[in-house]
Motif scaffolding. Structure first.
Motif, PDB file in Angstrom:
ATOM      1  N   MET B   1       0.874  -1.312  -0.114  1.00 20.26           N
ATOM      2  CA  MET B   1       0.011   0.110   0.147  1.00 20.26           C
ATOM      3  C   MET B   1       0.972   1.196  -0.020  1.00 20.26           C
ATOM      4  SD  MET B   1      -3.187  -0.637  -0.185  1.00 20.26           S
ATOM      5  CE  MET B   1      -4.082  -2.332   0.075  1.00 20.26           C
ATOM      6  N   LEU B   2       0.434   2.190  -1.053  1.00 19.09           N
ATOM      7  CA  LEU B   2       1.368   3.318  -0.904  1.00 19.09           C
ATOM      8  C   LEU B   2       0.804   4.339  -0.036  1.00 19.09           C
ATOM      9  CD1 LEU B   2       2.838   4.209  -4.648  1.00 19.09           C
ATOM     10  CD2 LEU B   2       3.948   4.083  -2.234  1.00 19.09           C
ATOM     11  N   LEU B   3      -0.597   4.286   0.364  1.00 19.88           N
ATOM     12  CA  LEU B   3      -1.090   5.223   1.015  1.00 19.88           C
ATOM     13  C   LEU B   3      -2.104   4.321   1.759  1.00 19.88           C
ATOM     14  CD1 LEU B   3      -1.752   8.328   2.294  1.00 19.88           C
ATOM     15  CD2 LEU B   3      -3.574   8.171   0.555  1.00 19.88           C
ATOM     16  N   GLU B   4      -2.091   4.713   3.234  1.00 24.72           N
ATOM     17  CA  GLU B   4      -2.995   4.032   4.058  1.00 24.72           C
ATOM     18  C   GLU B   4      -3.391   5.347   5.067  1.00 24.72           C
ATOM     19  OE1 GLU B   4      -1.850  -0.020   5.857  1.00 24.72           O
ATOM     20  OE2 GLU B   4      -0.042   0.734   4.962  1.00 24.72           O
ATOM     21  N   LEU B   5      -4.628   5.710   5.009  1.00 26.22           N
ATOM     22  CA  LEU B   5      -5.522   6.410   5.975  1.00 26.22           C
ATOM     23  C   LEU B   5      -6.377   5.691   6.585  1.00 26.22           C
ATOM     24  CD1 LEU B   5      -6.592   9.209   3.380  1.00 26.22           C
ATOM     25  CD2 LEU B   5      -4.432   9.267   4.851  1.00 26.22           C
ATOM     26  N   LYS B   6      -5.862   5.641   8.054  1.00 29.20           N
ATOM     27  CA  LYS B   6      -6.774   4.836   8.982  1.00 29.20           C
ATOM     28  C   LYS B   6      -7.563   5.678   9.894  1.00 29.20           C
ATOM     29  CE  LYS B   6      -3.360   0.981   8.878  1.00 29.20           C
ATOM     30  NZ  LYS B   6      -2.232   0.679   9.774  1.00 29.20           N
ATOM     31  N   SER B  55      -6.245  12.086  15.319  1.00 27.09           N
ATOM     32  CA  SER B  55      -6.354  10.810  16.010  1.00 27.09           C
ATOM     33  C   SER B  55      -6.200  10.148  14.514  1.00 27.09           C
ATOM     34  CB  SER B  55      -7.851  10.377  16.639  1.00 27.09           C
ATOM     35  OG  SER B  55      -8.705  10.564  15.840  1.00 27.09           O
ATOM     36  N   GLY B  56      -5.860   8.653  14.438  1.00 28.41           N
ATOM     37  CA  GLY B  56      -5.944   8.171  13.379  1.00 28.41           C
ATOM     38  C   GLY B  56      -4.475   8.016  12.770  1.00 28.41           C
ATOM     39  N   ASP B  57      -4.182   7.108  11.837  1.00 29.64           N
ATOM     40  CA  ASP B  57      -2.481   7.139  11.265  1.00 29.64           C
ATOM     41  C   ASP B  57      -2.696   7.274   9.659  1.00 29.64           C
ATOM     42  OD1 ASP B  57      -1.464   5.957  13.738  1.00 29.64           O
ATOM     43  OD2 ASP B  57      -2.662   3.982  13.578  1.00 29.64           O
ATOM     44  N   ILE B  58      -1.572   7.942   9.353  1.00 29.56           N
ATOM     45  CA  ILE B  58      -1.490   8.085   7.891  1.00 29.56           C
ATOM     46  C   ILE B  58      -0.140   7.507   7.672  1.00 29.56           C
ATOM     47  CG2 ILE B  58      -0.645   9.709   6.020  1.00 29.56           C
ATOM     48  CD1 ILE B  58      -2.336  11.730   7.856  1.00 29.56           C
ATOM     49  N   SER B  64       5.703   5.822   8.632  1.00 31.33           N
ATOM     50  CA  SER B  64       4.910   7.000   9.236  1.00 31.33           C
ATOM     51  C   SER B  64       6.135   8.141   9.476  1.00 31.33           C
ATOM     52  CB  SER B  64       4.491   6.517  10.667  1.00 31.33           C
ATOM     53  OG  SER B  64       5.661   6.626  11.637  1.00 31.33           O
ATOM     54  N   TYR B  65       5.348   9.539   9.346  1.00 33.26           N
ATOM     55  CA  TYR B  65       6.180  10.648   9.528  1.00 33.26           C
ATOM     56  C   TYR B  65       6.976  10.805  10.698  1.00 33.26           C
ATOM     57  CZ  TYR B  65       4.295  12.697   5.302  1.00 33.26           C
ATOM     58  OH  TYR B  65       3.876  12.945   3.638  1.00 33.26           O
ATOM     59  N   ALA B  66       6.493  10.271  11.748  1.00 37.30           N
ATOM     60  CA  ALA B  66       7.108  10.216  13.117  1.00 37.30           C
ATOM     61  C   ALA B  66       8.452   9.484  13.056  1.00 37.30           C
ATOM     62  CB  ALA B  66       6.050   9.644  14.175  1.00 37.30           C
ATOM     63  N   ASP B  67       8.452   8.414  12.358  1.00 39.15           N
ATOM     64  CA  ASP B  67       9.589   7.583  12.229  1.00 39.15           C
ATOM     65  C   ASP B  67      10.538   7.700  11.230  1.00 39.15           C
ATOM     66  OD1 ASP B  67       8.779   6.233  14.623  1.00 39.15           O
ATOM     67  OD2 ASP B  67       7.783   4.694  13.608  1.00 39.15           O
TER      68      ASP B  67
END
Lengths: 123, 287, 234
Positions: B1-6, B55-58, B64-67
């Motif tokens: 998956m190139l993009l996952e919006l959860k 809230s939620g993950d991208i 993830s942007y954080a990592d």
């Protein structure tokens, strides 16, 4: 093999692809074992979304007309032409019945319909 | 998956982006549609990591942007409406200035795209028209070989000729099945033929999220006499428009449902879906 | 990166960036009204004109710079692959460059006053100090306040304190400028001892500790500038 897409049709684009590929198989234009164009190539040629051709192939695969070989693509299956023909005939009959129903409502006689069919058939 | 919006939510002042989910696999085009002010640009800012969701993950390609912010940024190409490059500087210098931050930037590729888009590399950025600035941004984004292209309302300022070229480039971009495109627009005409997935939002909420064939399966545009259309379950009619010569209605579709013989049933275009849904939303709010 | 910072500084002076800067415009009006007495005698003596420009040009530069530069990166820089350290470096370097450059302009502009013997070295230093303070206030960590999640204006812990500090500082700056303008108007030679003292009292006693207090929020401002969200309007 020719596939024509009518954008304004009441049939979904993927259904149009499915029907035309089916016809190609029935008429023997596509023979068993023959490779089909890839999903992406077909989408490019027909100028439709990749997901649309993907769905068409998936439907054909479900019906057992084509099979996918992982990493290679899609191939026409061994099939029973008579059985397929039968299926096509049933479908045609159903559609004709609808047309005749409409014709009756419009007050056309059997002769009128026959005439119309003949004229269209020879056209 | 190139993009996952959860289940992504974000409060932006009074405006809320609510629980948006979407998966975009490699090799496809996602059309982000909705009327003006529906939250398309805000959602793109979220996907670009400029806003952080409440809230939620991208996830971009599972990261993830954080990592892994740098890894993500190296594989995202953008075309935004903002004019972000340096004025008074040639296109070539602009490209080199900002390209050097990218791992895979190639000056040759960059120049090749400038040429393809009919942009003179010696021209100054501020001398370009609005449409040309977008073209330039597009060329720049392609120059570092991104995996995910994100385009915010790109086509409005393009001339018809380049518009064709633009969609051609997008098709080439996804052709090998490893790269994907997100394109937001309120002009959906081009998407009917191109988009594989649709994320339709209105007022920050999802109206539809999924592949375009599923969208086409979900709605039908029915035209005919009013009393015939009234035979369809009321809750299935999204919006009905009565004209002098008949009524048009967008209805939710069920597989194998047979409509009355005297009505015309058609698969709606994206534009028609958007038109009727927007009408319903407005009607609903005024009540 | 340094060359890009310098470029971005000068690129920032664009008319579109000046729109809607009410506070800065108000400050300019108040400030220049204070110096107005000097203008009254503008054409009488060359010295007046020199002193006027020596003080007005740096202030004009600082206030304009404060209008167009915030403690943040250009939007594009938030989208290119930059490590946290690089972002921090870019932001800090830009802010330091703004302060140093503004002070430098102030020092250069005031140099003729000193060289022509219109003021002594202490006055000169105080003039430059005054410019530095203004530079810190207006274009050092002049950050923007975005709308936060709950829809209210952002209130980071320090905002109120900072507001007070900034307000007092600006007030002191105006008062000291006003004092100087009055001196000049009455044709008091800037060489006299009273002027530096008049400068020094408000400047050093009130301004300095407040400015130091203000600068303690530097880190908070830099942290905020590292996120696009807290640096740009939504």
């Amino acid at each position: 093999m020719k596939i024509v897409i009518q954008p304004q049709g009441t049939l979904a684009i993927y259904e149009q692809i499915v029907n035309q590929l089916k016809n190609a198989i029935v008429t023997g234009e596509l023979v068993s074992g023959e490779a089909l164009p890839s999903i992406r190539a077909l989408a490019g040629d027909l100028n439709v979304s990749v997901i649309t051709t993907k769905r068409a192939y998936e439907d054909l695969e479900k019906e057992g007309l084509i099979r996918s070989v992982p990493g290679k693509g899609f191939y026409v299956c061994e099939y029973n032409t008579d059985y397929l023909m039968e299926k096509q005939l049933v479908m045609l009959e159903k559609r004709l019945a609808e047309v005749i129903g409409d014709a009756k409502q419009a007050g056309l006689s059997c002769e009128d319909v026959k005439e119309m069919v003949e004229a269209l058939y020879n056209n | 998956m190139l993009l996952e919006l959860k289940d992504v939510s974000k409060r932006l002042g009074k405006f809320h982006i609510k629980n948006i989910s979407m998966d975009l696999p490699d090799g496809y085009i996602l059309g982000l549609i909705g009327p003006n002010g529906s939250g398309k640009t805000s959602l793109i800012h979220l996907i670009l990591g400029l806003y952080k969701p409440n809230s939620g993950d991208i996830l971009i390609d599972g990261k993830s942007y954080a990592d892994e912010e740098i890894a993500i940024r190296n594989m995202i190409g953008t075309v935004l409406l903002d004019e972000m490059f340096d004025d008074g500087v040639s296109l070539l210098s602009n490209g080199i200035r900002y390209g050097r931050y990218y791992e895979n930037f190639s000056q040759d590729t960059f120049e090749a795209y400038l040429e393809r888009f009919n942009l003179d590399k010696k021209r100054k950025y501020n001398k370009l028209s609005k449409g040309e600035k977008l073209k330039f941004q597009f060329a720049f984004s392609l120059s570092y070989n991104p995996k995910l292209l994100i385009l915010d309302e790109p086509t409005g300022n393009f001339d018809p000729e380049f518009r064709k070229e633009f969609f051609q480039v997008l098709k080439e971009f996804i052709a090998d099945g490893t790269r994907s495109v997100i394109v937001s627009t309120h002009l959906t005409e081009d998407l009917d033929k191109m988009a594989d997935y649709i994320l339709y939002i209105e007022n920050g909420s999802t109206i539809f999220s999924g592949d375009i064939e599923k969208l086409r399966d979900s709605y039908r545009l029915v035209t005919g006499e009013n009393y015939k259309i009234n035979l369809i379950d009321k809750e299935r009619i999204i919006h009905k428009e009565m004209g002098n010569y008949g009524t048009r209605a967008l209805v939710t579709h069920r597989p194998r449902y047979t409509y009355d013989k005297e009505v015309t049933v058609a698969i709606p275009t994206l534009e028609e879906v958007m038109y009727f849904v927007t009408k319903r939303e407005k009607g609903g709010r005024s009540k | 990166m340094t060359s890009q910072i310098i470029r971005n500084y000068f690129d920032g002076f664009r008319w579109s960036n000046f729109k809607g800067k009410v506070v800065n415009a108000a400050y300019m009006i108040v400030y220049f009204s204070c110096i107005l007495p000097v203008v009254a005698g503008f054409f009488e003596k060359l010295e007046y004109a020199i002193v006027y420009f020596a003080i007005a040009i740096p202030v004009l530069h600082i206030v304009n710079s404060g209008c167009v530069h915030n403690m943040r990166m250009p939007k594009l820089m938030y989208m290119v692959p930059l490590s946290q350290d690089m972002k921090r470096e870019y932001i800090v370097k830009s802010a330091v460059f703004r302060i140093v450059f503004c002070t430098f302009v102030g020092a250069v502009c005031a140099l003729p006053i000193y060289l022509m013997g219109l003021c002594n070295i202490l006055t000169y230093i105080l003039i430059v100090y005054n410019v530095l303070t203004l530079a810190l206030l207006f274009c050092g960590m002049n950050e923007r306040y975005g709308i936060e999640d709950d829809g209210k204006w952002t209130e980071i812990k320090s905002t109120t304190v900072r507001g007070v500090v900034q307000g007092v500082n600006v007030f002191v700056t105006i008062v000291s400028s006003f004092l100087m303008a009055c001196m000049l108007c009455q044709d008091v030679n800037l060489m006299t001892k009273e002027v530096p003292i008049l400068f020094a009292i408000p400047a050093v006693l009130i301004q300095l500790p407040l400015t130091i207090k203000y600068m303690t929020y530097w880190k908070v401002a830099v942290d905020r500038a590292m996120n696009y969200e807290t640096s740009y309007d939504k």
